[in-house]
Design a protein around this motif. Structure first.
Motif, PDB file in Angstrom:
ATOM      1  N   VAL A  54      46.667  15.044  36.030  1.00 30.51           N
ATOM      2  CA  VAL A  54      46.375  13.838  35.236  1.00 30.51           C
ATOM      3  C   VAL A  54      45.679  14.253  33.949  1.00 30.51           C
ATOM      4  O   VAL A  54      44.522  14.681  33.967  1.00 30.51           O
ATOM      5  CB  VAL A  54      45.491  12.842  36.026  1.00 30.51           C
ATOM      6  CG1 VAL A  54      45.179  11.625  35.159  1.00 30.51           C
ATOM      7  CG2 VAL A  54      46.157  12.432  37.328  1.00 30.51           C
ATOM      8  N   ALA A  55      46.400  14.139  32.843  1.00 26.93           N
ATOM      9  CA  ALA A  55      45.842  14.483  31.541  1.00 26.93           C
ATOM     10  C   ALA A  55      45.199  13.269  30.873  1.00 26.93           C
ATOM     11  O   ALA A  55      44.171  13.382  30.220  1.00 26.93           O
ATOM     12  CB  ALA A  55      46.928  15.068  30.636  1.00 26.93           C
ATOM     13  N   ASP A  56      45.819  12.114  31.060  1.00 28.89           N
ATOM     14  CA  ASP A  56      45.353  10.877  30.432  1.00 28.89           C
ATOM     15  C   ASP A  56      44.879   9.931  31.531  1.00 28.89           C
ATOM     16  O   ASP A  56      45.669   9.179  32.108  1.00 28.89           O
ATOM     17  CB  ASP A  56      46.493  10.264  29.615  1.00 28.89           C
ATOM     18  CG  ASP A  56      46.109   8.981  28.900  1.00 28.89           C
ATOM     19  OD1 ASP A  56      45.020   8.419  29.183  1.00 28.89           O
ATOM     20  OD2 ASP A  56      46.904   8.521  28.068  1.00 28.89           O
ATOM     21  N   TRP A  57      43.575   9.965  31.809  1.00 24.64           N
ATOM     22  CA  TRP A  57      43.045   9.178  32.917  1.00 24.64           C
ATOM     23  C   TRP A  57      43.184   7.675  32.690  1.00 24.64           C
ATOM     24  O   TRP A  57      43.424   6.929  33.624  1.00 24.64           O
ATOM     25  CB  TRP A  57      41.594   9.558  33.216  1.00 24.64           C
ATOM     26  CG  TRP A  57      41.568  10.661  34.220  1.00 24.64           C
ATOM     27  CD1 TRP A  57      41.463  12.005  33.974  1.00 24.64           C
ATOM     28  CD2 TRP A  57      41.723  10.526  35.635  1.00 24.64           C
ATOM     29  NE1 TRP A  57      41.536  12.707  35.155  1.00 24.64           N
ATOM     30  CE2 TRP A  57      41.688  11.819  36.189  1.00 24.64           C
ATOM     31  CE3 TRP A  57      41.874   9.445  36.488  1.00 24.64           C
ATOM     32  CZ2 TRP A  57      41.806  12.056  37.550  1.00 24.64           C
ATOM     33  CZ3 TRP A  57      41.994   9.674  37.857  1.00 24.64           C
ATOM     34  CH2 TRP A  57      41.963  10.965  38.372  1.00 24.64           C
ATOM     35  N   GLU A  58      43.039   7.221  31.458  1.00 29.37           N
ATOM     36  CA  GLU A  58      43.148   5.778  31.225  1.00 29.37           C
ATOM     37  C   GLU A  58      44.570   5.292  31.537  1.00 29.37           C
ATOM     38  O   GLU A  58      44.753   4.254  32.167  1.00 29.37           O
ATOM     39  CB  GLU A  58      42.723   5.395  29.812  1.00 29.37           C
ATOM     40  CG  GLU A  58      42.564   3.910  29.610  1.00 29.37           C
ATOM     41  CD  GLU A  58      41.602   3.235  30.602  1.00 29.37           C
ATOM     42  OE1 GLU A  58      41.890   2.082  30.986  1.00 29.37           O
ATOM     43  OE2 GLU A  58      40.576   3.832  31.004  1.00 29.37           O
ATOM     44  N   HIS A  59      45.560   6.048  31.115  1.00 31.03           N
ATOM     45  CA  HIS A  59      46.949   5.693  31.433  1.00 31.03           C
ATOM     46  C   HIS A  59      47.162   5.702  32.953  1.00 31.03           C
ATOM     47  O   HIS A  59      47.782   4.783  33.499  1.00 31.03           O
ATOM     48  CB  HIS A  59      47.916   6.663  30.751  1.00 31.03           C
ATOM     49  CG  HIS A  59      49.337   6.435  31.124  1.00 31.03           C
ATOM     50  ND1 HIS A  59      50.077   5.379  30.628  1.00 31.03           N
ATOM     51  CD2 HIS A  59      50.160   7.108  31.970  1.00 31.03           C
ATOM     52  CE1 HIS A  59      51.282   5.419  31.162  1.00 31.03           C
ATOM     53  NE2 HIS A  59      51.365   6.452  31.971  1.00 31.03           N
ATOM     54  N   HIS A  60      46.647   6.721  33.612  1.00 26.98           N
ATOM     55  CA  HIS A  60      46.777   6.817  35.067  1.00 26.98           C
ATOM     56  C   HIS A  60      46.115   5.606  35.742  1.00 26.98           C
ATOM     57  O   HIS A  60      46.694   4.994  36.641  1.00 26.98           O
ATOM     58  CB  HIS A  60      46.149   8.114  35.570  1.00 26.98           C
ATOM     59  CG  HIS A  60      46.302   8.325  37.039  1.00 26.98           C
ATOM     60  ND1 HIS A  60      47.509   8.603  37.634  1.00 26.98           N
ATOM     61  CD2 HIS A  60      45.401   8.282  38.049  1.00 26.98           C
ATOM     62  CE1 HIS A  60      47.344   8.728  38.938  1.00 26.98           C
ATOM     63  NE2 HIS A  60      46.072   8.534  39.216  1.00 26.98           N
ATOM     64  N   LEU A  61      44.934   5.251  35.290  1.00 26.49           N
ATOM     65  CA  LEU A  61      44.229   4.118  35.877  1.00 26.49           C
ATOM     66  C   LEU A  61      44.988   2.806  35.678  1.00 26.49           C
ATOM     67  O   LEU A  61      45.025   1.966  36.579  1.00 26.49           O
ATOM     68  CB  LEU A  61      42.809   4.013  35.321  1.00 26.49           C
ATOM     69  CG  LEU A  61      41.838   5.063  35.832  1.00 26.49           C
ATOM     70  CD1 LEU A  61      40.541   5.028  35.022  1.00 26.49           C
ATOM     71  CD2 LEU A  61      41.547   4.870  37.318  1.00 26.49           C
ATOM     72  N   GLN A  62      45.599   2.631  34.522  1.00 27.57           N
ATOM     73  CA  GLN A  62      46.372   1.406  34.294  1.00 27.57           C
ATOM     74  C   GLN A  62      47.518   1.295  35.303  1.00 27.57           C
ATOM     75  O   GLN A  62      47.792   0.210  35.818  1.00 27.57           O
ATOM     76  CB  GLN A  62      46.908   1.354  32.855  1.00 27.57           C
ATOM     77  CG  GLN A  62      45.824   1.221  31.802  1.00 27.57           C
ATOM     78  CD  GLN A  62      44.937  -0.002  31.987  1.00 27.57           C
ATOM     79  OE1 GLN A  62      45.411  -1.097  32.267  1.00 27.57           O
ATOM     80  NE2 GLN A  62      43.632   0.177  31.825  1.00 27.57           N
ATOM     81  N   ARG A  63      48.161   2.417  35.615  1.00 21.90           N
ATOM     82  CA  ARG A  63      49.226   2.421  36.634  1.00 21.90           C
ATOM     83  C   ARG A  63      48.640   2.139  38.018  1.00 21.90           C
ATOM     84  O   ARG A  63      49.238   1.428  38.820  1.00 21.90           O
ATOM     85  CB  ARG A  63      49.989   3.747  36.628  1.00 21.90           C
ATOM     86  CG  ARG A  63      50.856   3.887  35.377  1.00 21.90           C
ATOM     87  CD  ARG A  63      51.735   5.117  35.388  1.00 21.90           C
ATOM     88  NE  ARG A  63      52.577   5.293  36.553  1.00 21.90           N
ATOM     89  CZ  ARG A  63      53.760   4.717  36.759  1.00 21.90           C
ATOM     90  NH1 ARG A  63      54.237   3.873  35.868  1.00 21.90           N
ATOM     91  NH2 ARG A  63      54.465   4.977  37.844  1.00 21.90           N
TER      92      ARG A  63
END
Length: 150
Positions: A54-63
């Motif tokens: 996971v490089a982009d945690w905010e993107h991951h969290l949105q998913r």
């Protein structure tokens, strides 16, 4: 009434019942997941598995928010393939046990009891399903109550 409209109405009724019974809403899901994944990122066993992918945690969290909205509230927000995403991970029973322990602690810290139980019931099923899928992907067919060990 069309079948699609009937299904949408049934989904809305089911979601309303869950919200009334548990108090779960989008804000609670976001708060819980941010808290939980904060613990995950710091965990010595499962943190590195996430950090490597996971490089982009905010993107991951949105998913993750969309996934848990679909799981907990039947919202239909998530579009994806969780099994396919998890199959290549280097994880086994110990990782799923730790994930569940952190999830349970987070749910009990953040949510009222009815909501925590609702989340935990689903988290246990998800962990079991993913563990079985990962085992099968590695050529291991688990028997009832058997756990996957790498």
């Amino acid at each position: 009434m069309s079948a699609a409209r009937d299904a949408a109405e049934r989904r809305a009724e089911a979601t309303a019942e869950i919200v009334a019974r548990t108090g779960i809403d989008a804000a609670m899901i976001e708060t819980l997941m941010r808290h939980f994944y904060g613990k995950v990122r710091e965990d010595p066993l499962i943190g590195p598995v996430f950090a490597a992918r996971v490089a982009d945690w905010e993107h991951h969290l949105q998913r993750i928010f969309a996934f848990w909205s679909s799981v907990a509230l039947m919202s239909g927000e998530y579009r994806g393939n969780p099994m396919g995403l998890h199959l290549p991970l280097p994880v086994d029973a110990a990782h799923f046990d730790r994930w569940l322990a952190l999830f349970e602690a987070s749910a009990r810290e953040i949510c009222p009891p009815a909501a925590a139980e609702h989340f935990l019931e689903r988290a246990r099923r998800i962990a079991q399903s993913l563990e079985m899928g990962i085992a099968a992907g590695a050529g291991v067919l688990l028997r009832k109550e058997e756990r996957y060990r790498r």
